[in-house]
Design a protein around this motif. Structure first.
Motif, PDB file in Angstrom:
ATOM      1  N   ASN A 127      27.307 -50.850 -45.429  1.00  0.00           N
ATOM      2  CA  ASN A 127      28.968 -52.160 -45.574  1.00  0.00           C
ATOM      3  C   ASN A 127      28.536 -52.264 -46.984  1.00  0.00           C
ATOM      4  O   ASN A 127      28.465 -53.040 -47.699  1.00  0.00           O
ATOM      5  CB  ASN A 127      28.599 -52.597 -44.630  1.00  0.00           C
ATOM      6  CG  ASN A 127      30.508 -53.235 -43.710  1.00  0.00           C
ATOM      7  OD1 ASN A 127      30.310 -53.185 -44.871  1.00  0.00           O
ATOM      8  ND2 ASN A 127      29.926 -53.916 -43.304  1.00  0.00           N
ATOM      9  N   PRO A 128      29.057 -51.214 -47.707  1.00  0.00           N
ATOM     10  CA  PRO A 128      28.883 -51.629 -49.533  1.00  0.00           C
ATOM     11  C   PRO A 128      29.753 -52.749 -49.693  1.00  0.00           C
ATOM     12  O   PRO A 128      31.057 -52.641 -49.172  1.00  0.00           O
ATOM     13  CB  PRO A 128      29.575 -50.446 -50.474  1.00  0.00           C
ATOM     14  CG  PRO A 128      30.371 -49.813 -49.498  1.00  0.00           C
ATOM     15  CD  PRO A 128      29.401 -49.562 -48.149  1.00  0.00           C
ATOM     16  N   ASN A 129      30.048 -54.105 -50.774  1.00  0.00           N
ATOM     17  CA  ASN A 129      30.878 -54.805 -51.057  1.00  0.00           C
ATOM     18  C   ASN A 129      32.129 -54.270 -52.079  1.00  0.00           C
ATOM     19  O   ASN A 129      31.540 -53.742 -53.184  1.00  0.00           O
ATOM     20  CB  ASN A 129      30.233 -56.349 -51.703  1.00  0.00           C
ATOM     21  CG  ASN A 129      29.317 -56.713 -50.966  1.00  0.00           C
ATOM     22  OD1 ASN A 129      30.647 -57.732 -49.999  1.00  0.00           O
ATOM     23  ND2 ASN A 129      28.617 -56.466 -50.156  1.00  0.00           N
ATOM     24  N   ILE A 130      33.439 -54.423 -52.112  1.00  0.00           N
ATOM     25  CA  ILE A 130      34.142 -53.707 -53.119  1.00  0.00           C
ATOM     26  C   ILE A 130      35.537 -54.650 -53.637  1.00  0.00           C
ATOM     27  O   ILE A 130      36.149 -55.567 -52.710  1.00  0.00           O
ATOM     28  CB  ILE A 130      34.463 -52.319 -52.832  1.00  0.00           C
ATOM     29  CG1 ILE A 130      33.558 -51.854 -51.582  1.00  0.00           C
ATOM     30  CG2 ILE A 130      35.487 -51.767 -53.174  1.00  0.00           C
ATOM     31  CD1 ILE A 130      33.954 -50.778 -51.193  1.00  0.00           C
ATOM     32  N   VAL A 131      35.841 -54.521 -54.462  1.00  0.00           N
ATOM     33  CA  VAL A 131      37.090 -55.657 -55.011  1.00  0.00           C
ATOM     34  C   VAL A 131      37.762 -54.624 -55.466  1.00  0.00           C
ATOM     35  O   VAL A 131      37.448 -53.415 -56.465  1.00  0.00           O
ATOM     36  CB  VAL A 131      36.143 -56.421 -56.495  1.00  0.00           C
ATOM     37  CG1 VAL A 131      35.252 -57.259 -55.708  1.00  0.00           C
ATOM     38  CG2 VAL A 131      35.153 -55.908 -57.191  1.00  0.00           C
ATOM     39  N   LEU A 132      39.163 -54.723 -56.084  1.00  0.00           N
ATOM     40  CA  LEU A 132      40.362 -54.588 -56.636  1.00  0.00           C
ATOM     41  C   LEU A 132      40.357 -54.942 -57.753  1.00  0.00           C
ATOM     42  O   LEU A 132      41.152 -56.077 -57.390  1.00  0.00           O
ATOM     43  CB  LEU A 132      41.195 -53.558 -55.754  1.00  0.00           C
ATOM     44  CG  LEU A 132      40.909 -51.987 -54.859  1.00  0.00           C
ATOM     45  CD1 LEU A 132      40.363 -52.285 -53.452  1.00  0.00           C
ATOM     46  CD2 LEU A 132      42.354 -51.875 -54.358  1.00  0.00           C
ATOM     47  N   SER A 133      40.102 -54.488 -59.033  1.00  0.00           N
ATOM     48  CA  SER A 133      40.132 -55.315 -60.203  1.00  0.00           C
ATOM     49  C   SER A 133      42.069 -55.150 -60.858  1.00  0.00           C
ATOM     50  O   SER A 133      42.088 -54.795 -60.935  1.00  0.00           O
ATOM     51  CB  SER A 133      39.928 -55.332 -61.378  1.00  0.00           C
ATOM     52  OG  SER A 133      37.979 -56.007 -61.320  1.00  0.00           O
ATOM     53  N   ILE A 134      42.342 -56.178 -60.294  1.00  0.00           N
ATOM     54  CA  ILE A 134      44.632 -56.430 -60.451  1.00  0.00           C
ATOM     55  C   ILE A 134      44.525 -56.849 -62.018  1.00  0.00           C
ATOM     56  O   ILE A 134      44.200 -57.719 -61.743  1.00  0.00           O
ATOM     57  CB  ILE A 134      44.906 -56.665 -59.797  1.00  0.00           C
ATOM     58  CG1 ILE A 134      45.185 -56.382 -58.275  1.00  0.00           C
ATOM     59  CG2 ILE A 134      46.411 -56.461 -59.731  1.00  0.00           C
ATOM     60  CD1 ILE A 134      44.961 -57.001 -57.317  1.00  0.00           C
ATOM     61  N   PHE A 135      44.539 -56.181 -63.242  1.00  0.00           N
ATOM     62  CA  PHE A 135      45.233 -56.643 -64.050  1.00  0.00           C
ATOM     63  C   PHE A 135      46.236 -57.249 -63.534  1.00  0.00           C
ATOM     64  O   PHE A 135      47.724 -57.122 -63.663  1.00  0.00           O
ATOM     65  CB  PHE A 135      44.972 -55.070 -65.318  1.00  0.00           C
ATOM     66  CG  PHE A 135      43.696 -55.386 -65.543  1.00  0.00           C
ATOM     67  CD1 PHE A 135      42.922 -55.441 -67.315  1.00  0.00           C
ATOM     68  CD2 PHE A 135      42.352 -55.026 -64.757  1.00  0.00           C
ATOM     69  CE1 PHE A 135      41.327 -55.279 -67.602  1.00  0.00           C
ATOM     70  CE2 PHE A 135      41.261 -55.069 -64.852  1.00  0.00           C
ATOM     71  CZ  PHE A 135      40.853 -54.682 -66.687  1.00  0.00           C
ATOM     72  N   VAL A 136      46.855 -58.404 -64.515  1.00  0.00           N
ATOM     73  CA  VAL A 136      47.613 -58.891 -64.192  1.00  0.00           C
ATOM     74  C   VAL A 136      48.665 -59.874 -65.851  1.00  0.00           C
ATOM     75  O   VAL A 136      49.347 -59.259 -66.497  1.00  0.00           O
ATOM     76  CB  VAL A 136      47.559 -60.711 -63.858  1.00  0.00           C
ATOM     77  CG1 VAL A 136      48.364 -61.873 -63.725  1.00  0.00           C
ATOM     78  CG2 VAL A 136      46.421 -60.545 -62.745  1.00  0.00           C
ATOM     79  N   SER A 137      48.091 -60.011 -67.263  1.00  0.00           N
ATOM     80  CA  SER A 137      48.332 -60.276 -68.128  1.00  0.00           C
ATOM     81  C   SER A 137      49.359 -59.651 -69.196  1.00  0.00           C
ATOM     82  O   SER A 137      50.447 -60.563 -70.093  1.00  0.00           O
ATOM     83  CB  SER A 137      48.090 -61.872 -69.166  1.00  0.00           C
ATOM     84  OG  SER A 137      47.010 -60.767 -69.453  1.00  0.00           O
TER      85      SER A 137
END
Length: 327
Positions: A179-189
Motif C-alpha cells: 500500500n505505497p504512499n503517493i503524491v502528485l506534484s502539481i506545479f503552480v507558479s
C-alpha cells in the motif's frame, strides 16, 4: 503536520548537506516541516556551490560523473530519510523524494530500472521516487506502484495528465500487495510567470491561473479518493515582487494536501502568511475562469504542453551541468 486538523503538511523543497545537519532539524523540531523534496536543479545548486561535498568527491575520483552524482545524492537522501524517520514512524509524513534521471522521462523501461535501483540502494521506507508524469512516466508509475514503491509523480501541469496518472496509480494499486504512499506534484507558479503579462494586457486578473489550475487538479485527486494518494503543490516560490513570498502557500491551504516550498518561502509563510483553508474551490468558479481565458484567446492546452516541455528541459539542463562539472 503543520495544520493537523486538516492534515496539511509543509515539506522543504531543498536538500544540501550542511542544511540537513542544522536548519532542517530545527524546522522539524518546531513542527514547521515534515518532509523534503529534491530535483536535479536543487542538487545542482547544492553540489556545485557547497563545500560540504568536497571530501566525499575526493574518494570518488575513479567514478564516472553519474556515479559521482548518485553517490552524493544518495548519501544526502539517506541522511534526510534517517532524520525524518521518527515522523514517518508516527504517521506524520516524514518522506523525502529523489528524482530519476530526467533524460529517461520518455523511456518507460529505463525509468523503471533506475527507480528500482534507487529504491533498493537507498533502502528507506520513507523514500519517494520522483517520476515525471509523461505518457511513458505514467506507464512506469503503474509498474512501480504495483511493486509497492512510494511515488512522487512530478511536473504535473495538465489536469488530463493528472487523470492519466491517477488511472496508472489505480491500476498499479489493484495489482499490488503493498500500500505505497503517493503524491502528485502539481506545479503552480510557472503558469503566472508565463501568463501574467498577457493577462494584464487583456484586462484579466493576474496571479490566478496557477492557483485555479492547482485547485482543479486537487478536486480531481480528492474525487478519486485513492488510498494514500495526495495532492502536493510544487513550484510555489515567488519570483519578483508582484506577490508576497508566501502567496502560493497561503492560497493553496487544503485538507489532505502538501505544499513543498523553498526555505525562505516557508519562513515567510510562518511569519506573515494567512492560515485559512482556501480549497476546495467550486468547479463552476474554476470552469468559468478557464472559459474566460479561452474566450480571450488563451490556449491552455498549448500552455500545458509548453510548461511540461520547459520543465523537462530545465531538469535535463541542470543534470547535464552537474555531469559536466563532475567529469
Amino acid at each position: 503536520m503543520y495544520l493537523k486538523d486538516i492534515r496539511f503538511s509543509i515539506w522543504a523543497d531543498f536538500i544540501e548537506r550542511d542544511f540537513l545537519d542544522n536548519e532542517f532539524k530545527e524546522l522539524i523540531e518546531k513542527n514547521i516541516v515534515n518532509g523534503a523534496t529534491s530535483n536535479p536543479a536543487i542538487f545542482k545548486n547544492a553540489i556545485l556551490n557547497s563545500s560540504a561535498y568536497k571530501e566525499q568527491l575526493k574518494k570518488l575520483s575513479d567514478k564516472t560523473p553519474k556515479e559521482k552524482y548518485e553517490a552524493l545524492a544518495i548519501y544526502d537522501i539517506k541522511k534526510a530519510a534517517d532524520i525524518l524517520e521518527p515522523l514517518y514512524k508516527k504517521n506524520d509524513d516524514g518522506f523525502v523524494s529523489i528524482e530519476v534521471d530526467p533524460h529517461f522521462a520518455n523511456d518507460t523501461e529505463k525509468t523503471i530500472k533506475e527507480a528500482k535501483k534507487l529504491w533498493n540502494e537507498i533502502d528507506r521506507k520513507n523514500l519517494m521516487i520522483k517520476v515525471p508524469a509523461t505518457d511513458e512516466g505514467c506507464e512506469a508509475i503503474k509498474e512501480l506502484v504495483k511493486d509497492g514503491i512510494n511515488i512522487n509523480a512530478t511536473l504535473i501541469f495538465d489536469p488530463k495528465y493528472a487523470q492519466k496518472c491517477l488511472d496508472a496509480i489505480e491500476e498499479g494499486l489493484k495489482n499490488s500487495k503493498e500500500n505505497p504512499n503517493i503524491v502528485l506534484s502539481i506545479f503552480v507558479s510557472r503558469f503566472d510567470r508565463k501568463l501574467d503579462k498577457i493577462l494584464e494586457e487583456k484586462g484579466i486578473e493576474k496571479g490566478k491561473v496557477g492557483i485555479l489550475n492547482a485547485a482543479k487538479i486537487y478536486n480531481i485527486i480528492q474525487k478519486r479518493a485513492l488510498p494514500n494518494v495526495r495532492a502536493l503543490f510544487a513550484s510555489t516560490g515567488v519570483k519578483g515582487d508582484d506577490y508576497p513570498p508566501y502567496y502560493y502557500i497561503s492560497e493553496l491551504i487544503a485538507p489532505n494536501s502538501i505544499n513543498t516550498a523553498p526555505i525562505e518561502t516557508i519562513k515567510s509563510f510562518v511569519k506573515y502568511g494567512k492560515k485559512d483553508v482556501k480549497l476546495p474551490i467550486m468547479e463552476e468558479e474554476i470552469d468559468n475562469f478557464f472559459e474566460n481565458l479561452k474566450n480571450s484567446g488563451i490556449d491552455m492546452q498549448k500552455v500545458y504542453d509548453e510548461l511540461l516541455k520547459d520543465g523537462l528541459v530545465a531538469f535535463k539542463d541542470a543534470f547535464d551541468e552537474i555531469m559536466k562539472e563532475l567529469e
